[in-house]
Design a protein around this motif. Structure first.
Motif, PDB file in Angstrom:
ATOM      1  N   VAL A   1       0.077  -3.352  -6.338  1.00 14.27           N
ATOM      2  CA  VAL A   1      -0.069  -2.072  -5.507  1.00 14.27           C
ATOM      3  C   VAL A   1      -1.483  -1.508  -5.394  1.00 14.27           C
ATOM      4  O   VAL A   1      -2.326  -1.659  -6.014  1.00 14.27           O
ATOM      5  CB  VAL A   1       0.688  -1.032  -6.675  1.00 14.27           C
ATOM      6  N   VAL A   2      -1.630  -0.926  -4.096  1.00 16.33           N
ATOM      7  CA  VAL A   2      -2.708  -0.419  -3.600  1.00 16.33           C
ATOM      8  C   VAL A   2      -2.566   0.934  -3.253  1.00 16.33           C
ATOM      9  O   VAL A   2      -1.297   1.269  -2.526  1.00 16.33           O
ATOM     10  CB  VAL A   2      -3.476  -1.010  -2.495  1.00 16.33           C
ATOM     11  N   THR A   3      -2.975   2.159  -3.880  1.00 15.81           N
ATOM     12  CA  THR A   3      -2.665   3.736  -3.635  1.00 15.81           C
ATOM     13  C   THR A   3      -3.697   4.135  -2.946  1.00 15.81           C
ATOM     14  O   THR A   3      -4.772   4.057  -3.048  1.00 15.81           O
ATOM     15  CB  THR A   3      -2.305   4.207  -4.906  1.00 15.81           C
ATOM     16  N   ILE A   4      -3.152   5.192  -1.898  1.00 17.90           N
ATOM     17  CA  ILE A   4      -3.992   6.213  -1.304  1.00 17.90           C
ATOM     18  C   ILE A   4      -3.412   7.462  -1.354  1.00 17.90           C
ATOM     19  O   ILE A   4      -2.253   7.360  -1.668  1.00 17.90           O
ATOM     20  CB  ILE A   4      -4.402   5.527   0.227  1.00 17.90           C
ATOM     21  N   GLY A   5      -4.105   8.554  -1.240  1.00 16.42           N
ATOM     22  CA  GLY A   5      -3.374   9.785  -1.297  1.00 16.42           C
ATOM     23  C   GLY A   5      -2.776   9.959  -2.523  1.00 16.42           C
ATOM     24  O   GLY A   5      -1.564  10.554  -2.734  1.00 16.42           O
ATOM     25  N   ALA A   6      -3.203   9.489  -3.766  1.00 20.93           N
ATOM     26  CA  ALA A   6      -2.536   9.428  -5.096  1.00 20.93           C
ATOM     27  C   ALA A   6      -3.569  10.442  -5.867  1.00 20.93           C
ATOM     28  O   ALA A   6      -3.526  10.201  -7.114  1.00 20.93           O
ATOM     29  CB  ALA A   6      -2.363   8.512  -5.351  1.00 20.93           C
ATOM     30  N   GLU A   7      -4.258  11.466  -5.527  1.00 14.33           N
ATOM     31  CA  GLU A   7      -5.289  12.368  -6.276  1.00 14.33           C
ATOM     32  C   GLU A   7      -4.772  13.830  -5.962  1.00 14.33           C
ATOM     33  O   GLU A   7      -5.763  14.334  -5.482  1.00 14.33           O
ATOM     34  CB  GLU A   7      -6.567  11.860  -6.219  1.00 14.33           C
ATOM     35  N   PRO A   8      -3.668  14.237  -6.452  1.00 14.80           N
ATOM     36  CA  PRO A   8      -3.427  15.600  -5.880  1.00 14.80           C
ATOM     37  C   PRO A   8      -4.346  16.471  -6.865  1.00 14.80           C
ATOM     38  O   PRO A   8      -4.583  16.317  -7.861  1.00 14.80           O
ATOM     39  CB  PRO A   8      -2.182  15.704  -6.321  1.00 14.80           C
ATOM     40  N   ASP A   9      -4.852  17.606  -6.237  1.00 19.01           N
ATOM     41  CA  ASP A   9      -5.681  18.619  -6.685  1.00 19.01           C
ATOM     42  C   ASP A   9      -5.203  19.974  -6.638  1.00 19.01           C
ATOM     43  O   ASP A   9      -5.702  20.958  -6.893  1.00 19.01           O
ATOM     44  CB  ASP A   9      -7.180  18.749  -6.318  1.00 19.01           C
ATOM     45  N   GLY A  10      -3.906  20.122  -6.092  1.00 18.25           N
ATOM     46  CA  GLY A  10      -3.208  21.196  -5.880  1.00 18.25           C
ATOM     47  C   GLY A  10      -3.748  21.902  -4.546  1.00 18.25           C
ATOM     48  O   GLY A  10      -2.844  23.105  -3.962  1.00 18.25           O
TER      49      GLY A  10
ATOM     50  N   VAL B   1       0.766  -1.261  -0.087  1.00 19.96           N
ATOM     51  CA  VAL B   1       0.048   0.029   0.152  1.00 19.96           C
ATOM     52  C   VAL B   1       1.034   1.256   0.050  1.00 19.96           C
ATOM     53  O   VAL B   1       1.955   1.370   0.785  1.00 19.96           O
ATOM     54  CB  VAL B   1      -0.963   0.127   1.280  1.00 19.96           C
ATOM     55  N   LEU B   2       0.625   2.057  -0.877  1.00 22.30           N
ATOM     56  CA  LEU B   2       1.498   3.224  -1.238  1.00 22.30           C
ATOM     57  C   LEU B   2       0.658   4.506  -0.742  1.00 22.30           C
ATOM     58  O   LEU B   2      -0.427   4.937  -1.236  1.00 22.30           O
ATOM     59  CB  LEU B   2       2.113   3.573  -2.457  1.00 22.30           C
ATOM     60  N   ASP B   3       0.946   5.414   0.249  1.00 22.72           N
ATOM     61  CA  ASP B   3       0.559   6.706   0.597  1.00 22.72           C
ATOM     62  C   ASP B   3       1.198   7.947  -0.123  1.00 22.72           C
ATOM     63  O   ASP B   3       2.209   8.038   0.583  1.00 22.72           O
ATOM     64  CB  ASP B   3       0.209   6.823   1.823  1.00 22.72           C
ATOM     65  N   GLU B   4       0.887   8.272  -1.044  1.00 19.39           N
ATOM     66  CA  GLU B   4       1.430   9.442  -2.016  1.00 19.39           C
ATOM     67  C   GLU B   4       1.424  10.843  -1.309  1.00 19.39           C
ATOM     68  O   GLU B   4       2.055  11.882  -2.013  1.00 19.39           O
ATOM     69  CB  GLU B   4       1.234   9.265  -3.158  1.00 19.39           C
ATOM     70  N   ALA B   5       0.806  11.075  -0.097  1.00 19.20           N
ATOM     71  CA  ALA B   5       0.233  12.364   0.553  1.00 19.20           C
ATOM     72  C   ALA B   5      -0.077  13.288  -0.526  1.00 19.20           C
ATOM     73  O   ALA B   5       0.023  14.496  -0.690  1.00 19.20           O
ATOM     74  CB  ALA B   5       1.708  12.884   0.969  1.00 19.20           C
ATOM     75  N   HIS B   6      -0.960  12.933  -1.652  1.00 16.78           N
ATOM     76  CA  HIS B   6      -1.320  13.950  -2.536  1.00 16.78           C
ATOM     77  C   HIS B   6      -0.323  14.674  -3.002  1.00 16.78           C
ATOM     78  O   HIS B   6      -0.578  15.775  -3.461  1.00 16.78           O
ATOM     79  CB  HIS B   6      -2.602  14.525  -2.336  1.00 16.78           C
ATOM     80  N   GLY B   7       0.973  14.035  -3.179  1.00 13.11           N
ATOM     81  CA  GLY B   7       2.368  14.797  -3.539  1.00 13.11           C
ATOM     82  C   GLY B   7       2.878  14.650  -4.944  1.00 13.11           C
ATOM     83  O   GLY B   7       2.129  14.054  -5.736  1.00 13.11           O
ATOM     84  N   ALA B   8       4.301  14.997  -4.900  1.00 19.49           N
ATOM     85  CA  ALA B   8       4.736  14.823  -6.161  1.00 19.49           C
ATOM     86  C   ALA B   8       5.012  13.384  -6.662  1.00 19.49           C
ATOM     87  O   ALA B   8       5.500  13.264  -7.969  1.00 19.49           O
ATOM     88  CB  ALA B   8       6.161  15.494  -6.033  1.00 19.49           C
ATOM     89  N   ALA B   9       5.080  12.390  -5.880  1.00 18.08           N
ATOM     90  CA  ALA B   9       5.224  10.861  -6.228  1.00 18.08           C
ATOM     91  C   ALA B   9       3.905  10.297  -6.617  1.00 18.08           C
ATOM     92  O   ALA B   9       3.851   9.008  -6.642  1.00 18.08           O
ATOM     93  CB  ALA B   9       5.990  10.195  -5.193  1.00 18.08           C
TER      94      ALA B   9
END
Length: 452
Positions: free
Chosen positions: A206-215, A183-191
């Motif tokens: 792979v399971v992703t969370i926090g992977a929908e950045p809106d600025g 599980v990857l938490d991307e912090a709605h960030g650059a990665a």
């Protein structure tokens, strides 16, 4: 004017502390310091510019690009990529400098400007001081020579940056991750794009969370500073591990299959043993900071590995590594530097290497991280004191010595003045959490009474 550069670039509230004018002026000054240092006949200086997804990064990027081009620097815009990707591309593309727009783990209203020198290396204090000096000269009206005509910089998008960076990560991975669920938490960030792509190419489910950045949602209740969502997701999905990044993905924290946090010290311990086994742990040494958990030091000593400790900040870890030729270093916060493959902390690389160790050994993360036992660590901030007297106050020194004698070999005391606020941080480690709290509370009272 106070010093603009902090421990990691110039940072502040975007459009208040960090304005477009400041970003532009700093970029012009950086071009004079970092690009002209490599000027020779027929050479066109080049800069790599990237950013994290913050809304303010859009106008700040425009200001940085304008400043660089106006100073005669050609600009390669790589778009939204992690800080370590910008550092890597600066080096591999032979650019004179790199610029990253990010405030790392800070909340969305903040932003920052980070500069990299040729090769993708963070700047020494001397270079930052020169940039500040030139910026101040220009700000107060001293003119600078502006190129015209064909001398101005050209700007183009470098869309190949994403694939080139991911290919680099795949190229240094020691083994595939087939059979692992992550599980990857991307912090709605650059990665948000890079990290899932890299883990998937390496063979992980792979399971992703926090992977929908809106600025606007970067680091908002997620990522390496907010692990609760990741802990729950790892347990819910029956994953082998979870990986959390911060906004610019230079950090990596982990979660084991039971939902327990694995911090930067534990990750370093796991990687140190893996690198020693592979023969790549140069000097049989790992570099940490004075905030590294005492349990980490005890574990490394038990394994016959030396721990070198520096001041707080990954830049100081990196300086020690480069000076002495060490290959691995980092911080409890998750900045991990694998110097053979990166010039700065790289959260995606760290997560991949950690997962690769699980895949190669068939062991669980809890088992691997069990090489060290984290001693309870209590941190108390004492505000409104004269932090400059921490090292010279005799009464405080006596209290610290008494506390250290009381704690013995399984405890530690650290008093550290804040670099940005009028406060002193009292850190105490002990085998028992209540003992640590008691000692920390007593020392905090002494700090307040003697330095208040």
């Amino acid at each position: 004017m106070g010093r603009l550069f902090g421990t990691d670039g110039v940072r502040g509230v975007a459009n208040s502390d960090l304005t477009a004018e400041l970003a532009l002026g700093l970029s012009v000054a950086a071009a004079h310091v970092l690009a002209e240092a490599g000027t020779f006949e027929g050479h066109r200086p080049t800069a790599v510019v990237g950013r994290d997804p913050r809304a303010s990064g859009e106008f700040l990027e425009a200001a940085v690009v304008a400043g660089l081009a106006s100073a005669g620097v050609d600009v390669l815009r790589v778009g939204v990529l992690p800080t370590p990707a910008v550092a890597y591309l600066t080096g591999v593309l032979g650019a004179d400098l790199g610029v990253m727009l990010s405030a790392s783990h800070n909340a969305m209203p903040d932003n920052g400007v980070k500069f990299f020198a040729r090769g993708g290396h963070k700047l020494a204090d001397e270079l930052e001081d020169r940039i500040e000096s030139i910026y101040e000269q220009h700000r107060t009206g001293e003119p600078w020579e502006r190129p015209t005509g064909a001398g101005v910089g050209r700007v183009r998008s470098y869309k190949e940056g994403f694939d080139r960076y991911v290919a680099h990560l795949m190229g240094v991975l020691p083994n595939r991750l087939d059979g692992l669920k992550v599980v990857l938490d991307e912090a709605h960030g650059a990665a948000a794009r890079v990290s899932p792509e890299a883990f998937a190419r390496a063979g992980a489910e792979v399971v992703t969370i926090g992977a929908e950045p809106d600025g606007l949602n970067i680091n908002d209740g997620c990522g390496s500073t907010h692990l609760d969502l990741l802990k729950a997701a790892v347990v819910e999905h029956g994953a082998d591990l979870g990986i959390a990044h911060d906004g610019d993905a230079d950090r990596c924290l982990a979660v084991d299959a039971h939902g327990n946090e694995v911090d930067g010290d534990q990750i370093l311990a796991v990687l140190a043993l893996a690198m020693r086994e592979a023969g790549t742990l140069r000097g049989n040494t790992v570099v940490g900071t004075v905030m590294s958990n005492l349990g980490f030091k005890i574990a490394m000593e038990g394994e016959g590995i030396q721990l070198v400790q520096t001041g707080v900040g990954d830049r100081y870890v990196l300086e020690s590594m480069k000076e002495h030729g060490y290959a691995l270093g980092g911080e409890q916060s998750g900045h991990v530097i694998i110097l053979d493959h990166a010039t700065t902390g790289d959260g995606t690389l760290t997560g991949l290497m950690l997962a690769a160790r699980l895949a190669a050994t068939g062991r669980t993360l809890a088992d691997l991280a069990g090489v060290m036992t984290r001693l309870p660590q209590v941190l108390v901030n004492v505000p409104d004191v004269d932090k400059s007297r921490v090292a010279t106050c005799a009464e405080l020194g006596v209290a610290v010595n008494e506390a250290e004698r009381e704690l013995g070999a399984t405890g530690r005391v650290l008093l550290r003045p804040s670099g940005t606020e009028p406060l002193v941080r009292v850190m105490v480690e002990a085998a028992d959490i209540e003992h640590a709290r008691s000692v920390a509370g007593r020392l905090a009272d002494v700090v307040k009474s003697t330095l208040g």
